[in-house]
Design an enzyme around this catalytic site. Sequence first.
Site, mmCIF file in Angstrom:
data_model
loop_
_atom_site.group_PDB
_atom_site.id
_atom_site.type_symbol
_atom_site.label_atom_id
_atom_site.label_comp_id
_atom_site.label_asym_id
_atom_site.label_seq_id
_atom_site.Cartn_x
_atom_site.Cartn_y
_atom_site.Cartn_z
ATOM 1 N N HIS A 75 -7.871 4.712 0.128
ATOM 2 C CA HIS A 75 -6.479 4.279 0.164
ATOM 3 C C HIS A 75 -5.548 5.483 0.082
ATOM 4 C CE1 HIS A 75 -6.523 -0.201 -0.176
ATOM 5 N NE2 HIS A 75 -7.789 0.069 -0.434
ATOM 6 N N PRO A 76 -4.412 5.402 0.768
ATOM 7 C CA PRO A 76 -3.459 6.523 0.732
ATOM 8 C C PRO A 76 -2.582 6.470 -0.517
ATOM 9 C CG PRO A 76 -2.599 4.785 2.127
ATOM 10 C CD PRO A 76 -3.975 4.331 1.687
ATOM 11 N N SER B 84 -1.373 -0.450 6.257
ATOM 12 C CA SER B 84 -0.759 0.284 5.147
ATOM 13 C C SER B 84 0.698 0.614 5.451
ATOM 14 C CB SER B 84 -1.537 1.565 4.860
ATOM 15 O OG SER B 84 -2.796 1.272 4.303
ATOM 16 N N GLU C 13 2.689 -2.534 4.896
ATOM 17 C CA GLU C 13 2.735 -2.898 3.481
ATOM 18 C C GLU C 13 3.703 -2.010 2.715
ATOM 19 O OE1 GLU C 13 -1.878 -4.480 3.610
ATOM 20 O OE2 GLU C 13 -1.404 -2.489 2.813
ATOM 21 N N GLN C 14 3.644 -0.705 2.939
ATOM 22 C CA GLN C 14 4.548 0.193 2.216
ATOM 23 C C GLN C 14 5.996 -0.036 2.630
ATOM 24 O OE1 GLN C 14 3.542 4.183 1.325
ATOM 25 N NE2 GLN C 14 1.314 3.856 1.359
ATOM 26 N N PHE D 209 -3.283 5.873 -6.973
ATOM 27 C CA PHE D 209 -2.703 4.657 -7.539
ATOM 28 C C PHE D 209 -2.664 3.583 -6.462
ATOM 29 C CE2 PHE D 209 1.056 1.976 -8.345
ATOM 30 C CZ PHE D 209 0.742 1.499 -9.611
ATOM 31 N N ALA E 51 -0.885 -3.900 -4.897
ATOM 32 C CA ALA E 51 -0.548 -4.771 -3.762
ATOM 33 C C ALA E 51 0.963 -4.764 -3.611
ATOM 34 C CB ALA E 51 -1.079 -6.174 -3.991
ATOM 35 N N VAL E 52 1.464 -3.879 -2.755
ATOM 36 C CA VAL E 52 2.915 -3.678 -2.686
ATOM 37 C C VAL E 52 3.643 -4.925 -2.196
ATOM 38 C CG1 VAL E 52 2.769 -1.182 -2.430
ATOM 39 C CG2 VAL E 52 2.714 -2.627 -0.396
#
Length: 471
Positions: free
Chosen positions: A371-372, A388, A391-392, A423, A426-427
């Site tokens: 994961h980034p 991703s 999501e971000q 870190f 789940a954004v």
Amino acid sequence: MKRYSRDLLGYGPRSPLKAWPNGAKIAVQVVLNYEEGGEYSLEHGDAQSEAFLSDIIGAQNWPGQRHWNMETMYDYGARVGFWRLHRLLTGAGVPVTVFGVTSAMARGPEQVAAMKDAGWEIASHGLRWIEYKDFAEAEERAHMAEAIALHREITGARPRGWYTGRASMQTVNLAAEDGGFDWVADSYADELPYWHRHDGRDQLVVPYTLDANDARFIGAQGFANGEEYFIYLRDVFDVLHADGAAGHPKIMSLGLHCRLAGKPGRMAGLQRFLAHARSKGDVWFATRGEVAAYWREHHPAPAGPRPSEMDRAAFVAAFGDVYEHSPWVAEAAHRLELGPAHNSARGLAGALARAFRAAPEEKRHAVLNAHPDLAGKLAAAKRLTDASTAEQASAGLDALTDDERDRFTRLNGAYTERFGFPFIIAVRDNTKASILAAFERRIENDRETEFHEACEQVARIAELRLMDRLP
């Protein structure tokens, strides 16, 4: 690869239906079973007498003997009970679906004519009113074909609905294989229609019930009189009507038998129930064919393969990216005992989470490291996966102020140095503020606690991703 055939989820908490036609809160579906003349009897070529669904409680099959009392009770259903119910139901204007045993209908031409004159839907109740549990597949298929042919001879058209009743494990599949049925009723699994898939073909099932059924007059914990019958039917109706008012409309199936409900004391309860149901608003009295047509139009069979039906390559191609850069999770999940309950987003998420949680710690650690960072260098370089990136962006992490970006950079570095993985949260469940608050709180955890928390967040991210792809 293990596969489980039974669907233990169904629609779960999510009803696909908001209302029946014209905003009705409940569909009431009356079935009249016409079986008299199709039951076990030496005169019908059987080796034993009938023992099922009569007023002889605890009756047994008599090998090699006819049973006068049993036969005349069945005769009553055709001679008296049918006509009493016919007068009541036609007088009330209630649509009826007949489950007609074809060999019985062949012996009751006047009854069939009365059904047709009333405009009732006549479905097939099989060739004989006998047990099919021990039939070989080829033998049962032959009986089904003969029933269809005989039904056409008797009524002028092939049956569009099917209910064996004393069914085998292969009955519904054989009906689906036939391909000519708009609906099949050999199921007690739901209060709404559902699609059953067999060998690539989707068959609509409109389930039946044995509780709101006059068969309980002659069994343990049954109805002692017409008043008990009325009370039970009324309570079923009222609860389902309330369900519909709350946004969860259902079908109330009401099963009748000529030799049972056709008795005067029992029919008194049925009369009271019909008066009660007709006095309420927002009720759709319908045949099973009408229910099936409405469902087919508004809730067609889902297109495409279900996850539990996919081969390994197709499954991994479809879901191998759900766990970031870790297709091995999908490969492991595919080896589990998947079934219809895993064809939804949450169902499949559960299977993938099982595979992930069962893996050794080092493999789960590798998934975490795949994961980034949040708002990190990969995001700045636009090198995140599409999932991703979206999501971000959903939490506004692609539009930070300089102070916010500096804070994320500081926290990312401190967190990774402390735990050895980035870190993860789940954004899509969070806002920018709640993410920063979780960052500050979780960095104080011990490693074991935080490793567990990060893994659970990975599973939640996967579940959210699946919700974009599956029901």
